[in-house]
Enzyme design. Structure first.
Site, PDB file in Angstrom:
ATOM      1  CG  HIS A  84      -0.786   4.083  12.089  1.00  0.00           C
ATOM      2  ND1 HIS A  84      -1.984   3.420  12.185  1.00  0.00           N
ATOM      3  CD2 HIS A  84      -0.207   3.616  10.952  1.00  0.00           C
ATOM      4  CE1 HIS A  84      -2.125   2.587  11.155  1.00  0.00           C
ATOM      5  NE2 HIS A  84      -1.061   2.686  10.407  1.00  0.00           N
TER       6      HIS A  84
ATOM      7  CG  ASP B  64      20.504  -4.460   2.222  1.00  0.00           C
ATOM      8  OD1 ASP B  64      20.105  -4.551   1.046  1.00  0.00           O
ATOM      9  OD2 ASP B  64      21.689  -4.643   2.551  1.00  0.00           O
TER      10      ASP B  64
ATOM     11  CG  ASP C 188       1.473  -2.707   5.506  1.00  0.00           C
ATOM     12  OD1 ASP C 188       2.161  -1.711   5.784  1.00  0.00           O
ATOM     13  OD2 ASP C 188       0.260  -2.810   5.775  1.00  0.00           O
TER      14      ASP C 188
ATOM     15  CG  HIS D 294      -0.525   0.313   2.510  1.00  0.00           C
ATOM     16  ND1 HIS D 294      -0.367   1.600   2.961  1.00  0.00           N
ATOM     17  CD2 HIS D 294      -0.158  -0.485   3.543  1.00  0.00           C
ATOM     18  CE1 HIS D 294       0.054   1.581   4.225  1.00  0.00           C
ATOM     19  NE2 HIS D 294       0.198   0.331   4.602  1.00  0.00           N
TER      20      HIS D 294
ATOM     21  CG  ASP E 243       2.058   1.796   7.995  1.00  0.00           C
ATOM     22  OD1 ASP E 243       1.794   1.232   6.917  1.00  0.00           O
ATOM     23  OD2 ASP E 243       1.218   1.986   8.890  1.00  0.00           O
TER      24      ASP E 243
ATOM     25  CD  GLU F 204      -3.177  -1.006   5.042  1.00  0.00           C
ATOM     26  OE1 GLU F 204      -3.157  -2.001   5.799  1.00  0.00           O
ATOM     27  OE2 GLU F 204      -2.857   0.140   5.432  1.00  0.00           O
ATOM     28  CD  GLU F 205      -2.129   2.851   7.160  1.00  0.00           C
ATOM     29  OE1 GLU F 205      -2.833   2.356   8.059  1.00  0.00           O
ATOM     30  OE2 GLU F 205      -0.908   2.639   7.058  1.00  0.00           O
TER      31      GLU F 205
HETATM   32  N1  TRP Z   1      -0.682  -1.064   7.837  1.00  0.00           N
HETATM   33  C1  TRP Z   1      -1.004  -2.053   8.820  1.00  0.00           C
HETATM   34  C2  TRP Z   1      -2.010  -1.446   9.771  1.00  0.00           C
HETATM   35  O1  TRP Z   1      -2.070  -0.246   9.893  1.00  0.00           O
HETATM   36  C3  TRP Z   1       0.222  -2.479   9.592  1.00  0.00           C
HETATM   37  C4  TRP Z   1       0.097  -3.804  10.160  1.00  0.00           C
HETATM   38  C5  TRP Z   1      -0.293  -4.127  11.411  1.00  0.00           C
HETATM   39  C6  TRP Z   1       0.387  -5.011   9.511  1.00  0.00           C
HETATM   40  N2  TRP Z   1      -0.251  -5.459  11.562  1.00  0.00           N
HETATM   41  C7  TRP Z   1       0.147  -6.017  10.417  1.00  0.00           C
HETATM   42  C8  TRP Z   1       0.838  -5.315   8.227  1.00  0.00           C
HETATM   43  C9  TRP Z   1       0.359  -7.345  10.064  1.00  0.00           C
HETATM   44  C10 TRP Z   1       1.035  -6.641   7.904  1.00  0.00           C
HETATM   45  C11 TRP Z   1       0.788  -7.633   8.804  1.00  0.00           C
HETATM   46  O2  TRP Z   1      -2.764  -2.154  10.408  1.00  0.00           O
HETATM   47 ZN    ZN Z   2       0.538  -0.252   6.529  1.00  0.00          ZN
END
Ligand code: TRP
Ligand code: ZN
Ligand code: CA
Length: 443
Positions: free
Chosen positions: A291, A306, A204, A129, A141, A175-176
């Site tokens: 966040h 990396d 992500d 995302h 993120d 996504e958020e």
């Molecule tokens: N962008 C996701 C969120 O805000 C971040 C996240 C939390 C996540 N837990 C996760 C991403 C587990 C992948 C797997 O919730």
């Molecule tokens: Zn995320």
């Protein structure tokens, strides 16, 4: 192709002639210039340059800086992020597509990029995302996943990869706000289009400042591909448990598409056992800026970013390659035509092997492509660098088919790998003729 004129000598004469020529003085070689020892297929994934991934993160940071501090859905920083990623992919030869959707009264965008070629009925997808929350630039993120997927795609282009399967990359909006963009993408695929997606890999948060190395526990082949990569690095992994279904892979998984992915942790706390095996700080969140406004370029662990970037490239290369029951090997080839004189002296074509250590394999593959109007005329040998000849094919008065197009397996384990290998071809009976079109050795 057969000629229509009659032209067979009795089989007994063929063998007599063959015997005669076999005792003649060594044939003059009609060698073309040696081809360079270029392995035609070197299919290991490249190392993804960390500096390139971080340069994309710098761009996301400055895009946020000039657009009110974020790259969130419905804000100008999001569209600017889409434009940046798309321009890179267009310049690299991808076929890109921007899909618009509306959420919360504002326009959102998904970007997909198809690498031309491969079997579209087996499409391997990797995505991330691209939106941030509104409180910050969203560099871990999810600038991290977005930048790494972008750089892996650009590496595909630099390698001009020609995978068996089709490759598609995706950057999702909103996504958020609840996996909105990816769900919109999946919902707009027909049943046939969904069935063509062999797997979706999600990234992500892959550069958390106090990182863990988490692998999604979903499709076993994808999971094992990642676990195997990290095992090779000597880096222990754990199964991802910080909220299954909390990222875009859930949109794909919900319609039955196999999924997998990587994650370095969000707001959960690193245990002392985890700090022991991965380093970092026990009792502290994997990402203390999750966040929040401090999710900037300072909020990245370079080593994690990396390793995960390289793991992404490894998975893309491996999963798109097709049948991997046999390793591809290194191919040394000579494609220069060499005429084979009718009932004449043997001719050779040379392939020079260098840079290898030790002996040739016990199952050396010799790929031969000889065009000829009566293959029974031909005696074909592989000649090792030290002169040892391995008979690949004898002559036969009754073998009237065209051409010798075959792969022979030779136990060449007594031979040093490096040196000038020759394919020696002799036409031992009159009338039909041909030429060596190409031949190759696969180590
Ligand atoms: N962008 C996701 C969120 O805000 C971040 C996240 C939390 C996540 N837990 C996760 C991403 C587990 C992948 C797997 O919730
Ligand atoms: Zn995320
Ligand atoms: Ca002949």
């Amino acid at each position: 192709m057969k000629l229509s004129v009659p032209r067979r000598v009795p089989a007994v004469a063929v063998f007599a002639l063959a015997g005669l020529l076999a005792t003649a003085a060594p044939a003059a070689s009609a060698d073309p210039a040696d081809v360079r020892p270029a392995p035609v297929s070197a299919l290991a994934a490249p190392d993804i340059p960390l500096a390139n991934v971080k340069a994309h993160l710098d761009r996301f940071q400055s895009i946020a800086g000039s657009n009110g501090g974020n790259r969130a859905h419905g804000r100008p920083g999001y569209k600017a992020s889409i434009d940046y990623v798309k321009a890179q992919l267009d310049a690299a030869g991808f076929t890109t597509s921007v899909q618009q959707f509306t959420y919360n009264g504002t326009t959102g965008y998904n970007l997909t990029a198809d690498w031309p070629g491969g079997d579209v009925n087996q499409t391997v997808m990797a995505g991330a995302h691209l939106d941030s929350v509104s409180s910050g630039a969203g560099i871990n993120d999810n600038g991290s996943g977005s930048a790494a997927v972008l750089e892996a795609a650009l590496a595909v282009s630099r390698a001009q990869l020609q995978p068996t399967k089709h490759l598609r990359f995706g950057w999702w909006g909103a996504e958020e706000l609840g996996l909105v963009g990816s769900r919109y993408y999946v919902n707009n695929l027909s049943g046939t289009e969904r069935s063509r997606i062999a797997g979706y890999l999600n990234f992500d948060m892959i550069g958390s400042p106090n990182p863990g190395y988490f692998v999604y526990d979903d499709d076993p082949v994808i999971e094992q591909t990642f676990k195997g990569y990290f095992a090779g690095l000597g880096v222990p992994t754990e199964i991802e448990t910080e909220g299954d279904g909390r990222s875009d892979h859930a949109s794909f998984k919900n319609v039955g598409i196999p999924v997998g992915g990587l994650f370095t942790g969000a707001s959960r706390t690193k245990t002392s056992a985890q700090a022991q095996k991965w380093g970092g700080t026990a009792g502290q969140a994997f990402d203390r800026c999750y966040h929040s406004s401090c999710d900037t370029t300072a909020n990245i662990n370079d080593t994690a970013l990396d390793r995960n970037s390289d793991a992404i490239a490894h998975a893309i290369w491996t999963l798109s390659a097709g049948d991997t029951t046999e390793p591809p090997g290194d191919v040394y080839e000579n494609t220069t035509d060499v005429a084979v004189p009718d009932a004449g002296a043997a001719v050779t074509s040379t392939v020079t092997v260098s840079g290898r250590s030790g002996n040739a394999p016990a199952a050396l593959k010799v790929g031969v492509d000889i065009k000829h109007t009566w293959r029974g005329d031909l005696v074909v040998d592989l000649v090792a660098p030290d002169g040892t000849a391995y008979r690949l094919k004898s002559s036969s008065g009754s073998d009237s088919a065209d051409n010798v197009i075959a792969t022979y397996t030779v136990d060449a384990s007594a031979e040093t790998a490096n040196g000038a290998w020759k394919l020696r071809v002799q036409d031992v009976a009159r009338y039909d003729t041909g030429y060596i079109d190409s031949w190759k050795l696969t180590f």
